[in-house]
Design a protein around this motif. Structure first.
Motif, PDB file in Angstrom:
ATOM      1  N   SER A 155      25.448  15.406  42.224  1.00  0.00           N
ATOM      2  CA  SER A 155      24.437  15.110  43.234  1.00  0.00           C
ATOM      3  C   SER A 155      24.873  15.657  44.589  1.00  0.00           C
ATOM      4  O   SER A 155      25.971  16.177  44.755  1.00  0.00           O
ATOM      5  CB  SER A 155      24.205  13.598  43.321  1.00  0.00           C
ATOM      6  OG  SER A 155      25.329  12.972  43.908  1.00  0.00           O
ATOM      7  N   SER A 156      24.008  15.493  45.574  1.00  0.00           N
ATOM      8  CA  SER A 156      24.312  16.001  46.920  1.00  0.00           C
ATOM      9  C   SER A 156      25.404  15.207  47.609  1.00  0.00           C
ATOM     10  O   SER A 156      25.948  15.641  48.624  1.00  0.00           O
ATOM     11  CB  SER A 156      23.042  15.971  47.779  1.00  0.00           C
ATOM     12  OG  SER A 156      22.547  14.643  47.892  1.00  0.00           O
ATOM     13  N   VAL A 157      25.733  14.037  47.069  1.00  0.00           N
ATOM     14  CA  VAL A 157      26.777  13.210  47.680  1.00  0.00           C
ATOM     15  C   VAL A 157      28.015  13.116  46.790  1.00  0.00           C
ATOM     16  O   VAL A 157      28.975  12.423  47.128  1.00  0.00           O
ATOM     17  CB  VAL A 157      26.250  11.779  47.964  1.00  0.00           C
ATOM     18  CG1 VAL A 157      25.169  11.814  49.020  1.00  0.00           C
ATOM     19  CG2 VAL A 157      25.744  11.112  46.686  1.00  0.00           C
ATOM     20  N   GLY A 158      28.006  13.810  45.658  1.00  0.00           N
ATOM     21  CA  GLY A 158      29.117  13.733  44.719  1.00  0.00           C
ATOM     22  C   GLY A 158      30.287  14.625  45.108  1.00  0.00           C
ATOM     23  O   GLY A 158      30.228  15.395  46.073  1.00  0.00           O
ATOM     24  N   ILE A 159      31.341  14.561  44.317  1.00  0.00           N
ATOM     25  CA  ILE A 159      32.568  15.284  44.623  1.00  0.00           C
ATOM     26  C   ILE A 159      32.368  16.795  44.556  1.00  0.00           C
ATOM     27  O   ILE A 159      32.952  17.544  45.350  1.00  0.00           O
ATOM     28  CB  ILE A 159      33.705  14.833  43.669  1.00  0.00           C
ATOM     29  CG1 ILE A 159      35.019  15.542  44.010  1.00  0.00           C
ATOM     30  CG2 ILE A 159      33.325  15.057  42.216  1.00  0.00           C
ATOM     31  CD1 ILE A 159      35.545  15.269  45.368  1.00  0.00           C
ATOM     32  N   ARG A 160      31.522  17.280  43.631  1.00  0.00           N
ATOM     33  CA  ARG A 160      31.326  18.730  43.533  1.00  0.00           C
ATOM     34  C   ARG A 160      30.635  19.276  44.775  1.00  0.00           C
ATOM     35  O   ARG A 160      30.929  20.388  45.225  1.00  0.00           O
ATOM     36  CB  ARG A 160      30.527  19.061  42.273  1.00  0.00           C
ATOM     37  CG  ARG A 160      31.320  18.855  40.986  1.00  0.00           C
ATOM     38  CD  ARG A 160      30.684  19.593  39.806  1.00  0.00           C
ATOM     39  NE  ARG A 160      31.497  19.443  38.615  1.00  0.00           N
ATOM     40  CZ  ARG A 160      31.249  18.605  37.621  1.00  0.00           C
ATOM     41  NH1 ARG A 160      30.198  17.813  37.686  1.00  0.00           N
ATOM     42  NH2 ARG A 160      32.035  18.544  36.567  1.00  0.00           N
ATOM     43  N   SER A 161      29.712  18.494  45.328  1.00  0.00           N
ATOM     44  CA  SER A 161      29.045  18.919  46.553  1.00  0.00           C
ATOM     45  C   SER A 161      30.042  18.997  47.708  1.00  0.00           C
ATOM     46  O   SER A 161      29.998  19.929  48.532  1.00  0.00           O
ATOM     47  CB  SER A 161      27.920  17.939  46.902  1.00  0.00           C
ATOM     48  OG  SER A 161      27.338  18.246  48.146  1.00  0.00           O
ATOM     49  N   THR A 162      30.967  18.047  47.779  1.00  0.00           N
ATOM     50  CA  THR A 162      31.980  18.051  48.835  1.00  0.00           C
ATOM     51  C   THR A 162      32.912  19.248  48.684  1.00  0.00           C
ATOM     52  O   THR A 162      33.291  19.891  49.674  1.00  0.00           O
ATOM     53  CB  THR A 162      32.783  16.739  48.798  1.00  0.00           C
ATOM     54  OG1 THR A 162      31.883  15.633  48.953  1.00  0.00           O
ATOM     55  CG2 THR A 162      33.814  16.705  49.912  1.00  0.00           C
ATOM     56  N   ILE A 163      33.282  19.565  47.444  1.00  0.00           N
ATOM     57  CA  ILE A 163      34.145  20.730  47.213  1.00  0.00           C
ATOM     58  C   ILE A 163      33.421  22.013  47.593  1.00  0.00           C
ATOM     59  O   ILE A 163      34.028  22.947  48.151  1.00  0.00           O
ATOM     60  CB  ILE A 163      34.596  20.768  45.732  1.00  0.00           C
ATOM     61  CG1 ILE A 163      35.539  19.592  45.444  1.00  0.00           C
ATOM     62  CG2 ILE A 163      35.289  22.082  45.409  1.00  0.00           C
ATOM     63  CD1 ILE A 163      35.941  19.457  43.989  1.00  0.00           C
ATOM     64  N   THR A 164      32.121  22.069  47.338  1.00  0.00           N
ATOM     65  CA  THR A 164      31.327  23.236  47.748  1.00  0.00           C
ATOM     66  C   THR A 164      31.326  23.383  49.266  1.00  0.00           C
ATOM     67  O   THR A 164      31.372  24.500  49.801  1.00  0.00           O
ATOM     68  CB  THR A 164      29.886  23.108  47.231  1.00  0.00           C
ATOM     69  OG1 THR A 164      29.901  23.048  45.799  1.00  0.00           O
ATOM     70  CG2 THR A 164      29.038  24.296  47.664  1.00  0.00           C
ATOM     71  N   ARG A 165      31.289  22.270  49.978  1.00  0.00           N
ATOM     72  CA  ARG A 165      31.348  22.315  51.447  1.00  0.00           C
ATOM     73  C   ARG A 165      32.680  22.892  51.911  1.00  0.00           C
ATOM     74  O   ARG A 165      32.731  23.647  52.881  1.00  0.00           O
ATOM     75  CB  ARG A 165      31.147  20.917  52.016  1.00  0.00           C
ATOM     76  CG  ARG A 165      29.730  20.371  51.870  1.00  0.00           C
ATOM     77  CD  ARG A 165      29.640  18.944  52.358  1.00  0.00           C
ATOM     78  NE  ARG A 165      30.063  18.815  53.742  1.00  0.00           N
ATOM     79  CZ  ARG A 165      30.290  17.660  54.344  1.00  0.00           C
ATOM     80  NH1 ARG A 165      30.165  16.530  53.672  1.00  0.00           N
ATOM     81  NH2 ARG A 165      30.667  17.626  55.602  1.00  0.00           N
ATOM     82  N   LEU A 166      33.761  22.550  51.224  1.00  0.00           N
ATOM     83  CA  LEU A 166      35.058  23.120  51.562  1.00  0.00           C
ATOM     84  C   LEU A 166      35.057  24.627  51.337  1.00  0.00           C
ATOM     85  O   LEU A 166      35.576  25.397  52.164  1.00  0.00           O
ATOM     86  CB  LEU A 166      36.153  22.462  50.718  1.00  0.00           C
ATOM     87  CG  LEU A 166      37.553  23.089  50.830  1.00  0.00           C
ATOM     88  CD1 LEU A 166      38.070  23.024  52.261  1.00  0.00           C
ATOM     89  CD2 LEU A 166      38.527  22.387  49.879  1.00  0.00           C
ATOM     90  N   SER A 167      34.451  25.060  50.256  1.00  0.00           N
ATOM     91  CA  SER A 167      34.365  26.496  49.958  1.00  0.00           C
ATOM     92  C   SER A 167      33.600  27.237  51.060  1.00  0.00           C
ATOM     93  O   SER A 167      34.007  28.313  51.508  1.00  0.00           O
ATOM     94  CB  SER A 167      33.682  26.698  48.603  1.00  0.00           C
ATOM     95  OG  SER A 167      33.501  28.068  48.332  1.00  0.00           O
ATOM     96  N   ARG A 168      32.499  26.647  51.508  1.00  0.00           N
ATOM     97  CA  ARG A 168      31.703  27.271  52.586  1.00  0.00           C
ATOM     98  C   ARG A 168      32.503  27.316  53.886  1.00  0.00           C
ATOM     99  O   ARG A 168      32.409  28.280  54.647  1.00  0.00           O
ATOM    100  CB  ARG A 168      30.411  26.480  52.805  1.00  0.00           C
ATOM    101  CG  ARG A 168      29.406  26.585  51.669  1.00  0.00           C
ATOM    102  CD  ARG A 168      28.024  26.200  52.165  1.00  0.00           C
ATOM    103  NE  ARG A 168      27.166  25.774  51.078  1.00  0.00           N
ATOM    104  CZ  ARG A 168      26.882  24.501  50.799  1.00  0.00           C
ATOM    105  NH1 ARG A 168      27.396  23.544  51.551  1.00  0.00           N
ATOM    106  NH2 ARG A 168      26.092  24.195  49.791  1.00  0.00           N
ATOM    107  N   LEU A 169      33.267  26.264  54.129  1.00  0.00           N
ATOM    108  CA  LEU A 169      34.070  26.212  55.358  1.00  0.00           C
ATOM    109  C   LEU A 169      35.117  27.319  55.358  1.00  0.00           C
ATOM    110  O   LEU A 169      35.329  27.988  56.383  1.00  0.00           O
ATOM    111  CB  LEU A 169      34.744  24.846  55.477  1.00  0.00           C
ATOM    112  CG  LEU A 169      35.414  24.491  56.805  1.00  0.00           C
ATOM    113  CD1 LEU A 169      34.377  24.434  57.929  1.00  0.00           C
ATOM    114  CD2 LEU A 169      36.139  23.151  56.693  1.00  0.00           C
TER     115      LEU A 169
END
Length: 456
Positions: free
Chosen positions: A332-346
């Motif tokens: 989901s948009s609040v799950g761990i995979r979404s957070t890891i994707t945010r790190l990748s974008r950063l």
């Protein structure tokens, strides 16, 4: 399209760290110690429930004697350096720098005010909280919202919260045998007793269906007890594995057993109060720094209440990350995979060359390393003293720890970019899963630079 050029300050030799061979293996991932909630990371094999013997009355370890003060008051470095394998990690950390002295004075001045300026407190604490005078314990409680800014309210708030935690333990850590015994004392069995006395027969308590040990009903206290026993067994195993290099947490000493019991109580109460999440392996690693800091408060009253204080601060800290521990929300948009994707974008935003080499050229999926970094708040990547320093910064962010955590994770990649750019899939994965020794002040400096660059 041309790739964004890496700023010159990132190419400084300051950020190149020489890995310590001993450090590389200290927190290497293993199936028994790594938190796993996602399909992307393998979970340890769950053993079938062990038959539970008849429970002993009252599982609350209230009668456990308090460990000697001299053992509790060990500073961070003394606890860590008790392990001979860590003598290269903290050799210079006992030296108090002028900056630490100045920062301690600023924090003491701020804490002495009738109403504390939280914005100023966060600013000072984000640079690191010195260990002396019990400052870290008090500041963390303020940063986590456990203590209100108004000092006049501290006494009443602490009394109320600690009383509430005692009530939780009385209600949730009691086994069915004790519950039945209390029901008998309250007069539930009075009728049966009077009948047996008049007939001359031995007294026998009336057992309802829900109170019978073989009942499978959802409302059965025994059925719930046996379901909980599996989680309690997992908590017990994980707590015993918490920081095995520290006498404070590990071993057969009175101190270690007392602290292990406290950690178990907190995690069991949390699991029962949060049935949607319950307990997930690795929560013990997030709880450990809180309990350690609070239990080492020089104020005896504060240290004695470390279990209750740690519980509420643990709940508050986890509230910003709880969705990472819910497997149903992984995608989901609040799950761990979404957070890891945010790190990748950063990383792509600040160092596209490194991002492309890791994720496109060598195909190192960030889930392979960032899952543990994020879910355990970097507690397994650095030695304990350095983790506490990082947490000072994480807890000081007014937007919550997650944003700062992602910047620190991104900075960790940038600090070793030269080695990563020279490595292939195998070398890079090994490096990232066994992060090398680093200067924490430099790491946090880079993370803060990423914030200013983004805002600029």
């Amino acid at each position: 399209m041309a790739m964004k050029r890496v700023p010159d300050w990132l190419n400084s030799s300051l950020w190149s760290t020489t890995p310590s061979d001993d450090r590389l293996h200290r927190y290497s991932p293993s199936p028994t110690t790594t938190t796993t909630t996602s399909a992307a990371v393998s979970e340890p094999t769950v053993r079938p429930p062990v038959p539970v013997p008849p429970p002993a009355p009252a599982s609350i370890p209230q009668s456990t004697p308090t460990p000697p003060k001299s053992e509790i008051r060990d500073p961070v470095n003394k606890n860590i350096n008790n392990n001979s394998n860590d003598n290269d990690q903290n050799g210079d950390s006992s030296a108090v720098s002028p900056d630490d002295i100045s920062r301690q004075a600023q924090l003491l001045a701020e804490l002495s005010k009738k109403v504390i300026n939280m914005r100023e407190l966060r600013r000072i604490a984000s640079q690191g909280i010195p260990d002396g005078a019990g400052i870290k314990s008090t500041v963390w409680k303020l940063l986590l919202g456990y203590l209100p800014p108004d000092r006049g309210q501290w006494s009443s708030e602490l009394a109320k919260k600690r009383s509430q935690y005692r009530h939780f333990k009385e209600e949730l850590l009691m086994n069915p045998t004790e519950i039945t015994r209390r029901l008998e004392k309250s007069g539930v069995c009075d009728n049966d007793k009077s009948k047996s006395e008049s007939s001359g027969l031995l007294s026998r308590s009336h057992i309802t269906h829900g109170e019978h040990p073989l009942s499978l009903g959802k409302s059965s206290i025994w059925n719930q007890f046996f379901q909980d026993s599996e989680i309690i067994e997992q908590i017990d195993r994980d707590v015993k594995r918490t920081h095995p290099d520290m006498h404070f947490f590990s071993g057969d000493s009175q101190l270690a057993k007392f602290n292990q019991d406290a950690l178990k109580n907190i995690l069991i109460v949390f699991a029962k109060l949060n049935p949607g999440i319950r307990y997930v392996q690795g929560m013990n690693e997030i709880l450990a720094p809180l309990f350690y800091v609070f239990r080492n408060d020089p104020d005896e009253e504060m240290a004695a209440a470390a279990e209750a204080d740690s519980f509420f601060c643990f709940v508050e800290l986890l509230s910003g990350f709880r969705d990472h521990f819910c497997q149903q929300l992984d995608n989901s948009s609040v799950g761990i995979r979404s957070t890891i994707t945010r790190l990748s974008r950063l990383l792509k935003e600040h160092d596209e060359e490194l991002w492309r080499h890791l994720e496109v050229t060598t195909k190192v999926n960030p889930q392979f390393y960032a899952f543990r970094w994020i879910t355990l708040l970097l507690t397994q990547e650095f030695n304990f003293a350095d983790s506490l320093h990082i947490w000072d910064t994480l807890l000081s962010d007014p937007e919550g720890p997650l944003e700062t955590l992602l910047r620190v994770c991104c900075a960790m990649l940038i600090l070793i970019r030269r080695r990563l750019l020279a490595g292939d899939f195998t070398c890079n994965l090994k490096l990232l899963q066994n992060y090398p020794s680093a200067n924490i002040s430099h790491l946090l400096y880079v993370a803060n630079k990423l914030r200013t660059q983004a805002s600029g």
